[in-house]
Write an enzyme that holds these catalytic residues in place. Structure first.
Site, PDB file in Angstrom:
ATOM      1  N   CYS A   2      52.292  -0.639  53.155  1.00 45.47           N
ATOM      2  CA  CYS A   2      51.830   0.724  52.862  1.00 45.47           C
ATOM      3  C   CYS A   2      51.991   1.698  54.023  1.00 45.47           C
ATOM      4  CB  CYS A   2      50.380   0.689  52.410  1.00 45.47           C
ATOM      5  SG  CYS A   2      50.100  -0.490  51.077  1.00 45.47           S
ATOM      6  N   THR A   6      44.432  -8.772  55.105  1.00 46.33           N
ATOM      7  CA  THR A   6      44.154  -7.740  54.095  1.00 46.33           C
ATOM      8  C   THR A   6      42.922  -6.896  54.358  1.00 46.33           C
ATOM      9  OG1 THR A   6      42.979  -9.364  52.723  1.00 46.33           O
ATOM     10  CG2 THR A   6      45.334  -9.014  52.264  1.00 46.33           C
ATOM     11  N   HIS A  37      44.263   7.995  53.981  1.00 47.70           N
ATOM     12  CA  HIS A  37      44.968   6.969  53.211  1.00 47.70           C
ATOM     13  C   HIS A  37      44.292   6.834  51.846  1.00 47.70           C
ATOM     14  CE1 HIS A  37      47.715   3.665  52.747  1.00 47.70           C
ATOM     15  NE2 HIS A  37      46.743   2.778  52.578  1.00 47.70           N
ATOM     16  N   THR A  63      39.505   1.670  47.384  1.00 48.64           N
ATOM     17  CA  THR A  63      38.920   0.336  47.479  1.00 48.64           C
ATOM     18  C   THR A  63      37.697   0.424  48.377  1.00 48.64           C
ATOM     19  OG1 THR A  63      40.325  -0.267  49.370  1.00 48.64           O
ATOM     20  CG2 THR A  63      41.131  -0.823  47.157  1.00 48.64           C
ATOM     21  N   GLU A 121      37.944   3.265  56.784  1.00 48.68           N
ATOM     22  CA  GLU A 121      38.714   4.435  57.201  1.00 48.68           C
ATOM     23  C   GLU A 121      37.821   5.625  57.514  1.00 48.68           C
ATOM     24  OE1 GLU A 121      42.278   7.429  55.645  1.00 48.68           O
ATOM     25  OE2 GLU A 121      41.505   5.889  54.279  1.00 48.68           O
ATOM     26  N   LYS A 126      46.316  10.317  47.116  1.00 49.52           N
ATOM     27  CA  LYS A 126      46.387   9.159  46.219  1.00 49.52           C
ATOM     28  C   LYS A 126      45.535   9.345  44.966  1.00 49.52           C
ATOM     29  CE  LYS A 126      47.677   5.599  49.560  1.00 49.52           C
ATOM     30  NZ  LYS A 126      47.725   6.470  50.756  1.00 49.52           N
ATOM     31  N   HIS A 175      48.565   4.787  44.414  1.00 49.13           N
ATOM     32  CA  HIS A 175      49.033   4.238  45.686  1.00 49.13           C
ATOM     33  C   HIS A 175      50.525   3.939  45.568  1.00 49.13           C
ATOM     34  CE1 HIS A 175      49.346   2.417  49.446  1.00 49.13           C
ATOM     35  NE2 HIS A 175      48.282   1.631  49.451  1.00 49.13           N
ATOM     36  N   PHE A 226      48.561  -3.733  54.657  1.00 50.08           N
ATOM     37  CA  PHE A 226      48.357  -5.172  54.788  1.00 50.08           C
ATOM     38  C   PHE A 226      49.014  -5.645  56.086  1.00 50.08           C
ATOM     39  CE2 PHE A 226      47.898  -6.460  50.022  1.00 50.08           C
ATOM     40  CZ  PHE A 226      46.644  -5.873  50.001  1.00 50.08           C
TER      41      PHE A 226
END
Length: 409
Positions: free
Chosen positions: A164, A270, A301, A305, A312, A330, A335, A395
């Site tokens: 990403c 992750t 970003h 989630t 973040e 997003k 995404h 990731f």
């Protein structure tokens, strides 16, 4: 050190296939997420949602011979780059093939359909689905090398297949190549194609939204009641150029990149790491030689989630120590994986240019665990600022931060 400016931009996205169209679509306050009936065939797949590219047609001059090494992701990237070079006034310019122009571009993976062809070889024990272009379509550097071959660049080639952060890493590495004097022009960005296996990657992590009956109400980044991300697709290309070269040829300059940093968490494949996220933002500020108070807006970003949003925003708060205005694109596009850093940088530049910044859609009740920031929601906002930051995380614990400024002589 050289100054680095942006002289060309183009994108392929669910919002639209030109920067202007996509920017105008932000003003509708409606996302691009739709129910995908092709996902109904997969048992135990929770989500049925994605934000697909619409109204994209492969250029007529992209003949079968040209595209035999290209899957959809490479076609998106190469077509997008052609438009960006036109926008910069550099298409067919001698500098492209002179060795002074490089390519810094990536995607999360190559074309998934080509990968599936190799899988069928293992299952069926025959190679009938394979041909000379199969590996070229599936290899992780497929976007970068197809761009290079099509435009005949002979400078640096930097494949940035970093999930990403592929798009943002592409821009950042290009910035560094020009800033250090190694290249004069760089083709930079990222791309991704939709495929059910991309959806399944996040579905198996219980990270996708299950609001299949209400696609316009998801994703919901930073919201207390969010239920996961939605997969998107597309491509974004930026033409980066050394400032004096751009100025000498009378190029239109969109903005200047003044700071960039990248680091890795070194902790988990992750799960995001709050501390290293904060460090990468601080390093970008140091690279730009500015203090946090100079930043008027942060493009997050913002995957929707729980762990990502909280880490973040807490990291952002720790760096800025104030309620800096923040939102995420997003919430419109889903995404877009390897493309997101480039698409979001382009739209952030358009927002900076117009002093108007989009809200995060579907943000109704801010999660109390998120950092104390000025979340733009409901409607877009006019902000008089000259400098913005755009962040991406991937990731592998790969973090990037870009700082972009309105151009000044």
């Amino acid at each position: 050190m050289k100054r680095v400016v942006i002289t060309g931009m183009s994108l392929v996205s669910s919002l639209g296939n030109t920067p202007n169209d996509a920017f105008e679509r932000l003003h509708t306050y409606e996302n691009c997420v739709d129910y995908q009936s092709d996902l109904d065939q997969y048992e135990k797949l929770t989500t049925r949602l994605a934000a697909r590219v619409k109204n994209f047609t492969k250029p007529e001059h992209f003949t079968r011979k040209i595209t035999r090494s290209m899957g959809t992701v490479a076609i998106y990237a190469t077509a997008c780059t052609e438009e960006a070079l036109k926008d910069a006034g550099l298409l067919n310019d001698e500098i492209i093939t002179s060795g002074k122009t490089g390519v810094s571009y990536g995607s999360s993976s190559g074309s998934l359909n080509a990968i599936m062809d190799f899988y069928s070889m293992s299952v069926n024990h025959e190679v009938k689905n394979l041909n000379s272009g199969s590996y070229l379509k599936m290899m992780p550097q497929t976007t970068a090398v197809n761009i290079s071959v099509y435009f005949k660049t002979t400078g640096r080639l930097i494949p940035t297949s970093t999930a990403c952060t592929s798009g943002s890493m592409g821009i950042g590495a290009a910035y560094e190549a020009i800033k250090s004097g190694q290249q004069t022009v760089m083709i930079a960005g990222g791309a991704e194609e939709y495929h059910p296996t991309q959806v399944a990657v996040f579905d198996t992590l219980y990270a996708t939204s299950a609001k299949n009956d209400t696609p316009k109400l998801t994703p919901s980044p930073f919201d207390k009641n969010r239920d996961g991300l939605v997969i998107g697709e597309g491509a974004g290309t930026l033409i980066l150029e050394e400032y004096e070269h751009a100025k000498a040829r009378g190029a239109k300059i969109y903005a200047e990149i003044i700071g960039y940093a990248t680091n890795t968490d070194g902790t988990h494949i992750t799960n995001p790491n709050f501390e290293t996220m904060a460090i990468v933002m601080q390093q970008a500020l140091e690279n730009a030689k500015i203090s946090p108070d100079k930043i008027g807006y942060v493009n997050a970003h913002g995957t929707a989630t729980v762990q990502g949003d909280i880490a973040e925003t807490q990291a952002t708060r720790s760096v800025f120590n104030r309620k800096v205005p923040i939102s995420t694109i997003k919430s419109y596009t889903g995404h877009t994986l390897g493309a997101c850093g480039a698409i979001e940088a382009i739209l952030s530049i358009k927002m900076l240019e117009n002093n108007w910044f989009c809200p995060t859609l579907n943000l109704n009740e801010i999660d109390e665990n998120c950092g104390e920031l000025d979340y733009i929601k409901g409607e877009g906002r006019k902000i008089d600022t000259n400098i913005i930051m755009t962040n991406n995380f991937a990731f592998g614990g790969i973090n990037t931060s870009l700082i972009i400024k309105k151009i000044e002589d």
